[in-house]
Design a protein around this motif. Structure first.
Motif, mmCIF file in Angstrom:
data_model
loop_
_atom_site.group_PDB
_atom_site.id
_atom_site.type_symbol
_atom_site.label_atom_id
_atom_site.label_comp_id
_atom_site.label_asym_id
_atom_site.label_seq_id
_atom_site.Cartn_x
_atom_site.Cartn_y
_atom_site.Cartn_z
ATOM 1 N N ALA A 27 0.850 -1.185 0.000
ATOM 2 C CA ALA A 27 0.000 0.000 0.000
ATOM 3 C C ALA A 27 0.888 1.238 0.000
ATOM 4 O O ALA A 27 1.951 1.259 0.629
ATOM 5 N N PHE A 28 0.444 2.284 -0.707
ATOM 6 C CA PHE A 28 1.213 3.523 -0.822
ATOM 7 C C PHE A 28 0.390 4.662 -0.231
ATOM 8 O O PHE A 28 -0.743 4.896 -0.653
ATOM 9 N N GLU A 29 0.970 5.376 0.721
ATOM 10 C CA GLU A 29 0.269 6.452 1.403
ATOM 11 C C GLU A 29 1.250 7.597 1.661
ATOM 12 O O GLU A 29 2.209 7.443 2.425
ATOM 13 N N ALA A 30 1.009 8.745 1.000
ATOM 14 C CA ALA A 30 1.913 9.885 1.138
ATOM 15 C C ALA A 30 1.795 10.556 2.498
ATOM 16 O O ALA A 30 2.754 11.182 2.971
ATOM 17 N N ASN A 31 0.645 10.461 3.135
ATOM 18 C CA ASN A 31 0.400 11.081 4.427
ATOM 19 C C ASN A 31 0.953 10.158 5.517
ATOM 20 O O ASN A 31 0.444 9.065 5.751
ATOM 21 N N ALA A 32 2.010 10.592 6.206
ATOM 22 C CA ALA A 32 2.687 9.736 7.177
ATOM 23 C C ALA A 32 1.753 9.276 8.294
ATOM 24 O O ALA A 32 1.823 8.127 8.745
ATOM 25 N N ALA A 33 0.876 10.170 8.746
ATOM 26 C CA ALA A 33 -0.048 9.799 9.820
ATOM 27 C C ALA A 33 -1.011 8.711 9.364
ATOM 28 O O ALA A 33 -1.309 7.759 10.100
ATOM 29 N N LYS A 34 -1.525 8.829 8.138
ATOM 30 C CA LYS A 34 -2.427 7.809 7.607
ATOM 31 C C LYS A 34 -1.696 6.490 7.370
ATOM 32 O O LYS A 34 -2.268 5.410 7.561
ATOM 33 N N ALA A 35 -0.433 6.568 6.965
ATOM 34 C CA ALA A 35 0.345 5.348 6.772
ATOM 35 C C ALA A 35 0.487 4.607 8.096
ATOM 36 O O ALA A 35 0.349 3.374 8.157
ATOM 37 N N ALA A 36 0.756 5.345 9.181
ATOM 38 C CA ALA A 36 0.875 4.722 10.501
ATOM 39 C C ALA A 36 -0.453 4.118 10.944
ATOM 40 O O ALA A 36 -0.493 3.020 11.522
ATOM 41 N N GLU A 37 -1.557 4.821 10.684
ATOM 42 C CA GLU A 37 -2.884 4.296 11.023
ATOM 43 C C GLU A 37 -3.163 2.992 10.285
ATOM 44 O O GLU A 37 -3.752 2.060 10.844
#
Length: 237
Positions: A27-37
């Motif tokens: 999965a690719f997520e540019a938003n670091a907070a959303k990636a951690a979630e």
């Protein structure tokens, strides 16, 4: 491998739970907070917790080329995108968030053959597509799905229950559904609109490629014919 480019955790976690140990999900997520979630959700949910070793969340943006950019903070955190990509960040005033590395899928998946690629990136779908040129030319992607929706072009984004004007159609022709299916057709792929159908039919795949093409399939050009609300949202397979 299964690759998911999406601004919500549901698809990547559903894929992980469905494939389990039989596939690796990226999965690719540019938003670091959303990636951690997303990592935390995978570890916490019964459907996915046993397969976290098969799940990688990359805190990077995806587009036409690899490099660096910044998060485009448009709307809520689930709809943020990447500056430099087409789509909502190119025609709305978006706040500038953290700097983020970016990759193309050609670079990320060099030498590999992804089973499935899911792309939902707030109008940046065309950039992701351009960054898949070698993967698609070499037919290394088995199946891909893209969101075809409001953020592909500014004219699609404006609330309106009227058909686009000729001028607006001309301005959107390079990011139209017709242009998309033509590009995929040149690589040897067929394109379908995904229709939810009803309780009897189930999901219906509507062919929009080659000989099946009709101009009325350009559904974001005349939203009032197809939608109860003012915006268009569809998935393409």
């Amino acid at each position: 491998r299964v690759k998911n480019l999406h601004d919500d955790d549901s698809d990547s976690l559903w894929l992980l739970g469905s494939f389990g140990s039989r596939a690796s999900v990226h999965a690719f997520e540019a938003n670091a907070a959303k990636a951690a979630e997303l990592r935390a959700a995978a570890a916490a949910r019964p459907l996915t917790s046993k397969f976290t070793d098969r799940f990688t969340v990359h805190n990077v943006g995806v587009g036409a080329a690899s490099g660096t950019s910044s998060v485009a903070r448009c709307g809520g955190a689930n709809t943020w995108s990447v500056h430099g990509n087409a789509g909502v960040a190119s025609f709305m005033k978006c706040g500038r968030g953290d700097e983020v590395n970016t990759t193309s899928l050609d670079d990320f998946a060099a030498g590999e053959a992804p089973l499935y690629v899911k792309v939902d990136v707030e109008g940046g779908e065309w950039d992701v597509l351009r960054g898949m040129h070698h993967l698609l030319r070499e037919r290394r992607v088995a199946v891909a799905s893209f969101e075809y929706a409001v953020n592909w072009h500014a004219a699609f984004h404006r609330p309106s229950r009227h058909a686009l004007t000729e001028e607006e159609r001309a301005s959107a022709k390079d990011v139209s559904l017709h242009a998309f299916q033509s590009r995929l057709g040149a690589y040897g792929y067929d394109t379908y609109l995904v229709n939810a159908g009803d309780a009897d039919s189930g999901v219906v795949l509507v062919p929009v490629h080659g000989e099946f093409w009709q101009d009325e399939l350009e559904i974001c050009y005349n939203r009032s014919r197809f939608y109860d609300n003012t915006h268009c949202w569809n998935d393409l397979l």
